[in-house]
Write an enzyme that holds these catalytic residues in place. Structure first.
Site, mmCIF file in Angstrom:
data_model
loop_
_atom_site.group_PDB
_atom_site.id
_atom_site.type_symbol
_atom_site.label_atom_id
_atom_site.label_comp_id
_atom_site.label_asym_id
_atom_site.label_seq_id
_atom_site.Cartn_x
_atom_site.Cartn_y
_atom_site.Cartn_z
ATOM 1 N N TRP A 173 0.948 -1.312 -0.011
ATOM 2 C CA TRP A 173 0.104 -0.029 -0.007
ATOM 3 C C TRP A 173 0.807 1.204 0.025
ATOM 4 C CZ3 TRP A 173 -0.243 4.021 3.407
ATOM 5 C CH2 TRP A 173 -1.073 5.121 3.367
ATOM 6 N N HIS A 174 1.895 0.990 0.765
ATOM 7 C CA HIS A 174 2.726 2.437 0.777
ATOM 8 C C HIS A 174 3.637 2.700 -0.618
ATOM 9 C CE1 HIS A 174 2.411 1.883 5.186
ATOM 10 N NE2 HIS A 174 2.717 2.770 5.247
ATOM 11 N N GLY A 175 3.750 1.685 -1.217
ATOM 12 C CA GLY A 175 4.330 1.938 -2.501
ATOM 13 C C GLY A 175 4.441 0.742 -3.438
ATOM 14 N N PHE A 201 2.008 8.764 -0.813
ATOM 15 C CA PHE A 201 1.614 7.600 -0.902
ATOM 16 C C PHE A 201 0.086 7.952 -1.172
ATOM 17 C CE2 PHE A 201 4.890 6.863 2.636
ATOM 18 C CZ PHE A 201 5.685 6.630 1.425
#
Length: 461
Positions: A319-321, A461
């Site tokens: 989810w963060h990257g 993000f």
């Protein structure tokens, strides 16, 4: 538009004026909604168009979600709503990464462009997915007023978190109170605290972190330099993101809206599970409620629990990257959680070992979060765990200072925020002119260090 920029200051003051001029809930609601849309419009027309399409579509989709809630057809409708909301995020954030993975199978590089992620898309996507899931399970009713749904999804104070649930935020729109001194004073305290963390701490340590990570691309760092990189970024990202979250909380309080606290002194965590109850709390709870528990949680035995933990943390990393470094970061935390789950009882008997282990592993994991590649992260982590050289005495003292500063600052922060602490009691007993002078000194310190182009880490993000 960054919170420390002149543009945001103008928007905030103008919004306060418009909000104060309104006499009813509906007028105040409209004032906040227009301000939020202007905040997104500043990022560019593409972001606004995407957001508008998603909001209109979700307002209509929620009718179907509510009408079919609790039925098999309702489950299909829910999945359709979830996939619809994920589609833009996959396109902008993950398509390039997925194509790079698929390229070897095609035997050639695929000509896929890397797109800039629209402002706040990761956050409002999760917010809208949770909205549909909660409607399906009867935890919240569909919002029938479109303007209220728009404000719930776009309120400028929490563009990058906290991830508020509909049942937490929508009821507050029923009675938007007029501006009052108590709300403005409480909000100002959190705004000053957040700016202090961001401008005076995070932005000042950032050059040191950038220099160390930059050096790692051309040479192997010494033991102390490598730990300085990990500890420095641990200080930077906490001060940056918790600072942002404090500002968001303060902005909400100015308008009588209570947002969730997103951090509870995570570097003072007792163990790995406690760390995730304290770090980015609303995201941790989102993954717990909408990923970990639906996968089965801890209900199906030890092996299934470990798998569910690993899957949840890897997805949290992703989810963060869209990068292997974020996946490895999630995997490191998954391994730590699994280890603690398997060895909980003997570790608890060895306190404070779980707390120290959690802190050290979190610092190593931050290297993968910050690094631009697995090779860079592996080089720094290797120097942290198996150093070729210790480094200079100055580097060692700096490293020790950072190691003590991270939990130390949070301990002081906890004392300052606790109503029951002697420090807070002493502050309340001070004359008003001393309190005002202290606040003015903090404001001057912030202004002297402010850099309006220093982007918040989580805005990426």
């Amino acid at each position: 538009m960054l919170f420390q920029s002149p543009q945001f200051l103008f928007l905030f003051v103008a919004t306060l004026g418009a909000y104060a001029a309104m006499r009813g809930d509906q007028g105040r609601l409209v004032a906040l909604t227009l301000a939020s849309l202007l905040f997104y419009a500043y990022a560019g027309w593409r972001d606004v168009i995407l957001l508008a399409v998603l909001l209109v579509a979700n307002h209509q989709l929620s009718r179907v979600t509510e009408r079919l809630a609790g039925t098999r057809r309702g489950l299909y409708a829910l999945w359709a709503a979830v996939l619809f909301n994920l589609a833009p995020l996959i396109f902008y954030k993950y398509l390039y990464f997925l194509m790079q993975i698929a390229a070897p199978a095609w035997g050639a590089e695929l000509g896929v462009e890397r797109y800039e992620i629209p402002l706040g898309s990761s956050f409002y996507t999760f917010l809208l997915i949770a909205y549909h899931i909660d409607i399906h399970h009867g935890l919240v009713k569909r919002e029938r007023q479109f303007v209220r749904m728009v404000l719930f999804s776009t309120f400028f104070a929490h563009v990058a978190g906290p991830i508020m649930r509909a049942r937490e935020l929508l009821p507050q729109f029923d009675h938007l109170r007029p501006l009052d001194y108590a709300g403005l004073r409480a909000g100002s305290v959190f705004i000053l605290l957040g700016l202090l963390k961001k401008v005076v701490v995070a932005d000042q340590v950032a050059p040191l972190v950038d220099a160390l990570f930059g050096r790692s691309q051309t040479e192997a760092l010494s033991f102390f330099s490598a730990w300085g990189a990990g500890l420095g970024f641990g200080l930077q990202i906490y001060s940056d993101f918790s600072g942002y979250s404090d500002i968001a909380l303060g902005l909400g309080l100015c308008f009588g809206i209570r947002l969730r606290r997103n951090f509870e002194y995570p570097y003072l965590a007792r163990d790995p599970s406690d760390f995730w109850r304290r770090w980015h709390i609303t995201l941790s709870e989102w993954f717990r409620d909408y990923v970990y528990i639906p996968l089965g949680g801890n209900r199906n035995g030890g092996a299934a629990t470990l798998f569910n933990l690993a899957a949840t943390m890897v997805l949290c990393g992703l989810w963060h990257g869209a990068s292997w470094t974020f996946i490895v970061w999630g995997g490191i935390h998954a391994a730590l959680l699994a280890f603690y789950h398997l060895c909980r009882r003997p570790l608890q008997a060895l306190a404070p070992l779980p707390a120290v282990l959690t802190f050290l592993v979190a610092m190593i994991a931050w290297v993968f979060f910050r690094a631009g590649s697995l090779a860079e992260a592996g080089s720094i982590a290797g120097s942290m765990l198996a150093p070729d050289a210790l480094g200079s005495a100055a580097e060692g003292w700096r490293c020790l200072g950072l190691a003590l500063l991270l939990p130390g600052l949070q301990y002081v922060e906890r004392l300052a925020m606790s109503d029951e602490s002697a420090l807070r009691a002493a502050w309340r007993g001070l004359p008003a002119w001393i309190k005002g002078g202290a606040a003015a000194a903090v404001a001057v310190l912030i202004v002297l260090h402010i850099h309006s182009q220093a982007v918040y880490i989580y805005f990426r993000f």
